[in-house]
Motif scaffolding. Sequence first.
Motif, PDB file in Angstrom:
ATOM      1  N   ASP A   1       0.837  -1.203   0.000  1.00  0.00           N
ATOM      2  CA  ASP A   1       0.000   0.000   0.000  1.00  0.00           C
ATOM      3  C   ASP A   1       0.872   1.254   0.000  1.00  0.00           C
ATOM      4  OD1 ASP A   1      -2.185  -1.661   0.090  1.00  0.00           O
ATOM      5  OD2 ASP A   1      -2.405  -1.533   2.274  1.00  0.00           O
ATOM      6  N   LEU A   2       1.949   1.229   0.780  1.00  0.00           N
ATOM      7  CA  LEU A   2       2.869   2.364   0.827  1.00  0.00           C
ATOM      8  C   LEU A   2       3.743   2.432  -0.421  1.00  0.00           C
ATOM      9  CD1 LEU A   2       4.018   2.044   4.549  1.00  0.00           C
ATOM     10  CD2 LEU A   2       2.385   3.682   3.612  1.00  0.00           C
ATOM     11  N   LEU A   3       3.992   1.279  -1.044  1.00  0.00           N
ATOM     12  CA  LEU A   3       4.860   1.229  -2.214  1.00  0.00           C
ATOM     13  C   LEU A   3       4.249   1.957  -3.407  1.00  0.00           C
ATOM     14  CD1 LEU A   3       7.637  -0.115  -2.633  1.00  0.00           C
ATOM     15  CD2 LEU A   3       6.451  -2.029  -3.728  1.00  0.00           C
ATOM     16  N   VAL A   4       2.935   1.984  -3.485  1.00  0.00           N
ATOM     17  CA  VAL A   4       2.264   2.688  -4.583  1.00  0.00           C
ATOM     18  C   VAL A   4       2.692   4.149  -4.617  1.00  0.00           C
ATOM     19  CG1 VAL A   4       0.035   3.437  -5.495  1.00  0.00           C
ATOM     20  CG2 VAL A   4       0.302   1.113  -4.591  1.00  0.00           C
ATOM     21  N   GLU A   5       2.793   4.762  -3.443  1.00  0.00           N
ATOM     22  CA  GLU A   5       3.192   6.167  -3.376  1.00  0.00           C
ATOM     23  C   GLU A   5       4.653   6.345  -3.785  1.00  0.00           C
ATOM     24  OE1 GLU A   5       2.406   7.499   0.558  1.00  0.00           O
ATOM     25  OE2 GLU A   5       0.303   6.830   0.552  1.00  0.00           O
ATOM     26  N   ARG A   6       5.521   5.419  -3.394  1.00  0.00           N
ATOM     27  CA  ARG A   6       6.944   5.537  -3.695  1.00  0.00           C
ATOM     28  C   ARG A   6       7.251   5.273  -5.168  1.00  0.00           C
ATOM     29  NH1 ARG A   6       9.411   1.225  -0.210  1.00  0.00           N
ATOM     30  NH2 ARG A   6      11.250   1.735  -1.472  1.00  0.00           N
TER      31      ARG A   6
ATOM     32  N   GLN B   1       5.187 -11.319  -3.606  1.00  0.00           N
ATOM     33  CA  GLN B   1       5.750 -10.968  -2.299  1.00  0.00           C
ATOM     34  C   GLN B   1       7.159 -10.375  -2.414  1.00  0.00           C
ATOM     35  OE1 GLN B   1       4.215 -12.008   1.324  1.00  0.00           O
ATOM     36  NE2 GLN B   1       2.847 -11.059  -0.147  1.00  0.00           N
ATOM     37  N   VAL B   2       7.477  -9.812  -3.576  1.00  0.00           N
ATOM     38  CA  VAL B   2       8.801  -9.258  -3.818  1.00  0.00           C
ATOM     39  C   VAL B   2       8.882  -7.835  -3.263  1.00  0.00           C
ATOM     40  CG1 VAL B   2      10.352  -8.445  -5.657  1.00  0.00           C
ATOM     41  CG2 VAL B   2       9.306 -10.712  -5.804  1.00  0.00           C
ATOM     42  N   LEU B   3      10.015  -7.498  -2.669  1.00  0.00           N
ATOM     43  CA  LEU B   3      10.271  -6.164  -2.129  1.00  0.00           C
ATOM     44  C   LEU B   3      10.901  -5.283  -3.198  1.00  0.00           C
ATOM     45  CD1 LEU B   3      11.894  -7.312   1.234  1.00  0.00           C
ATOM     46  CD2 LEU B   3       9.539  -6.559   0.914  1.00  0.00           C
ATOM     47  N   ALA B   4      10.757  -3.978  -3.051  1.00  0.00           N
ATOM     48  CA  ALA B   4      11.289  -3.049  -4.039  1.00  0.00           C
ATOM     49  C   ALA B   4      11.915  -1.844  -3.364  1.00  0.00           C
ATOM     50  CB  ALA B   4      10.176  -2.588  -4.984  1.00  0.00           C
ATOM     51  N   ASP B   5      12.908  -1.279  -4.019  1.00  0.00           N
ATOM     52  CA  ASP B   5      13.568  -0.072  -3.544  1.00  0.00           C
ATOM     53  C   ASP B   5      13.993   0.731  -4.765  1.00  0.00           C
ATOM     54  OD1 ASP B   5      14.568   1.779  -1.789  1.00  0.00           O
ATOM     55  OD2 ASP B   5      16.407   0.674  -1.345  1.00  0.00           O
ATOM     56  N   ARG B   6      14.379   1.960  -4.555  1.00  0.00           N
ATOM     57  CA  ARG B   6      14.843   2.784  -5.663  1.00  0.00           C
ATOM     58  C   ARG B   6      15.934   3.713  -5.172  1.00  0.00           C
ATOM     59  NH1 ARG B   6       9.737   6.186  -7.569  1.00  0.00           N
ATOM     60  NH2 ARG B   6      11.168   6.549  -9.296  1.00  0.00           N
ATOM     61  N   ASP B   7      16.819   4.098  -6.086  1.00  0.00           N
ATOM     62  CA  ASP B   7      17.817   5.119  -5.797  1.00  0.00           C
ATOM     63  C   ASP B   7      17.888   6.038  -7.007  1.00  0.00           C
ATOM     64  OD1 ASP B   7      19.345   3.753  -7.728  1.00  0.00           O
ATOM     65  OD2 ASP B   7      20.506   2.658  -6.229  1.00  0.00           O
ATOM     66  N   GLU B   8      18.895   6.892  -7.060  1.00  0.00           N
ATOM     67  CA  GLU B   8      18.954   7.879  -8.140  1.00  0.00           C
ATOM     68  C   GLU B   8      19.202   7.256  -9.509  1.00  0.00           C
ATOM     69  OE1 GLU B   8      22.740  10.232  -8.028  1.00  0.00           O
ATOM     70  OE2 GLU B   8      22.967   9.173  -6.113  1.00  0.00           O
ATOM     71  N   TRP B   9      19.646   5.972  -9.533  1.00  0.00           N
ATOM     72  CA  TRP B   9      19.945   5.319 -10.803  1.00  0.00           C
ATOM     73  C   TRP B   9      18.820   4.425 -11.301  1.00  0.00           C
ATOM     74  CZ3 TRP B   9      23.595   5.125  -6.725  1.00  0.00           C
ATOM     75  CH2 TRP B   9      24.670   6.010  -6.874  1.00  0.00           C
ATOM     76  N   GLY B  10      17.930   3.999 -10.416  1.00  0.00           N
ATOM     77  CA  GLY B  10      16.866   3.103 -10.862  1.00  0.00           C
ATOM     78  C   GLY B  10      16.257   2.309  -9.727  1.00  0.00           C
ATOM     79  N   HIS B  11      15.677   1.153 -10.070  1.00  0.00           N
ATOM     80  CA  HIS B  11      14.966   0.328  -9.101  1.00  0.00           C
ATOM     81  C   HIS B  11      15.759  -0.933  -8.757  1.00  0.00           C
ATOM     82  CE1 HIS B  11      11.344   2.356 -11.107  1.00  0.00           C
ATOM     83  NE2 HIS B  11      11.414   2.836  -9.873  1.00  0.00           N
ATOM     84  N   LEU B  12      15.390  -1.502  -7.622  1.00  0.00           N
ATOM     85  CA  LEU B  12      15.966  -2.752  -7.158  1.00  0.00           C
ATOM     86  C   LEU B  12      14.840  -3.608  -6.594  1.00  0.00           C
ATOM     87  CD1 LEU B  12      19.155  -3.182  -5.022  1.00  0.00           C
ATOM     88  CD2 LEU B  12      17.020  -4.178  -4.247  1.00  0.00           C
ATOM     89  N   LEU B  13      14.779  -4.877  -7.006  1.00  0.00           N
ATOM     90  CA  LEU B  13      13.769  -5.814  -6.528  1.00  0.00           C
ATOM     91  C   LEU B  13      14.472  -6.971  -5.821  1.00  0.00           C
ATOM     92  CD1 LEU B  13      11.596  -5.989  -9.789  1.00  0.00           C
ATOM     93  CD2 LEU B  13      11.320  -4.433  -7.847  1.00  0.00           C
ATOM     94  N   GLN B  14      13.896  -7.461  -4.716  1.00  0.00           N
ATOM     95  CA  GLN B  14      14.565  -8.500  -3.950  1.00  0.00           C
ATOM     96  C   GLN B  14      13.583  -9.322  -3.132  1.00  0.00           C
ATOM     97  OE1 GLN B  14      15.580  -5.335  -0.389  1.00  0.00           O
ATOM     98  NE2 GLN B  14      17.157  -6.754  -0.996  1.00  0.00           N
ATOM     99  N   LEU B  15      14.014 -10.526  -2.775  1.00  0.00           N
ATOM    100  CA  LEU B  15      13.258 -11.350  -1.845  1.00  0.00           C
ATOM    101  C   LEU B  15      14.226 -12.298  -1.154  1.00  0.00           C
ATOM    102  CD1 LEU B  15      10.459 -11.850  -0.718  1.00  0.00           C
ATOM    103  CD2 LEU B  15      10.125 -13.619  -2.441  1.00  0.00           C
ATOM    104  N   PHE B  16      13.966 -12.570   0.126  1.00  0.00           N
ATOM    105  CA  PHE B  16      14.854 -13.374   0.953  1.00  0.00           C
ATOM    106  C   PHE B  16      14.203 -14.716   1.285  1.00  0.00           C
ATOM    107  CE2 PHE B  16      15.188  -8.858   1.900  1.00  0.00           C
ATOM    108  CZ  PHE B  16      16.508  -8.620   1.550  1.00  0.00           C
ATOM    109  N   THR B  17      14.997 -15.767   1.239  1.00  0.00           N
ATOM    110  CA  THR B  17      14.501 -17.078   1.633  1.00  0.00           C
ATOM    111  C   THR B  17      14.512 -17.203   3.154  1.00  0.00           C
ATOM    112  OG1 THR B  17      16.626 -18.264   1.786  1.00  0.00           O
ATOM    113  CG2 THR B  17      15.645 -18.043  -0.411  1.00  0.00           C
TER     114      THR B  17
END
Length: 339
Positions: free
Chosen positions: A262-267, A282-298
Amino acid sequence: MDVQDIVYAELFTSDKVSAVDYFVSGLGFSKVADAVETDRSSVLLRQGDVNLVVTSGRGTWRFLDSHGEGIADLAFSCDDPVAAGERAVAAGAARLDSARGTTVVSGFGGVAHTLLPAAARPGEPLADGRRWTPCPPTPTATPARIRLLDHVAVCLAGGTLDWYADYYRDAFGFSRYSSEYVAVGGQAMDSVVVRSASGRATFTLVAPDPAKEPGQLDTFMERNSGPGVQHLAFLVDDIIAAVGEARDLGVNFLTTPDTYYDLLVERFDGDTDRIAELRKAQVLADRDEWGHLLQLFTRSPYERNTLFFELIQRQGSRGFGSANIRALYEAVERDRLTS
């Protein structure tokens, strides 16, 4: 003398068959070669540029008794292994015995670094003194999605982060890439990312703030009897497909609450279709000045619940932003409190 690559990560295990099956059947690695020594036997697994060595036997028992199943060696390639070993010792490392004629020095906790010639690049035969016997290719149930080892997350004791960051600089030519301080409730952690000059060996060093309440990193240190590798992060090109395939084949991942998305929509500028896809996987996402990053942990597949793994996809992103590190901390903390 500077480190060029992480040639392989070596996992010590009490159950080699199950450990190999996890990587081959669940994550798409292929069995490449076997090596039998006096007090241990090993299997070399490979996918993309990642080499994993899975080892069991009498020679691993001391490590297993102290730390449980986990990474015991991160082998580095460098131009001059002998000179690199001398530099590491001058920086504070202990020189370790090796029956294979290789240079081996201490890293952190029970983790060693075997130093190999720079010609021993990922994807080439290992030149680590073992007699590797090629084995027939093993069919995998999933396509090869993993390309390389993106980074290694290392859990350290509180108050030692700067010492280890300086040690990897002085011993192996790493430099500080970024740093973050993350507070979650009454807990907090420090992190420093160090990276080799080649850019192909990256450690995320994390440590609890000893002035705060104990949390997951303290729990890791207790279960692991000191510092160790918390997780290996594998780079993929399509994390949605990789996670779906691995999950179908029995790999367990940490869960993410719906409120996160729900919070990710705003980001992510209201890209609801893409967020819905991430929410389903269930993948997590982040961003920086160069682009996006997607990740998930076992989840950890090991009894002492220390070592686990990460799948990561970089869409232009180069770094490790605070939201990214916080996501890992919070995901593992939720799992610790509910399991």
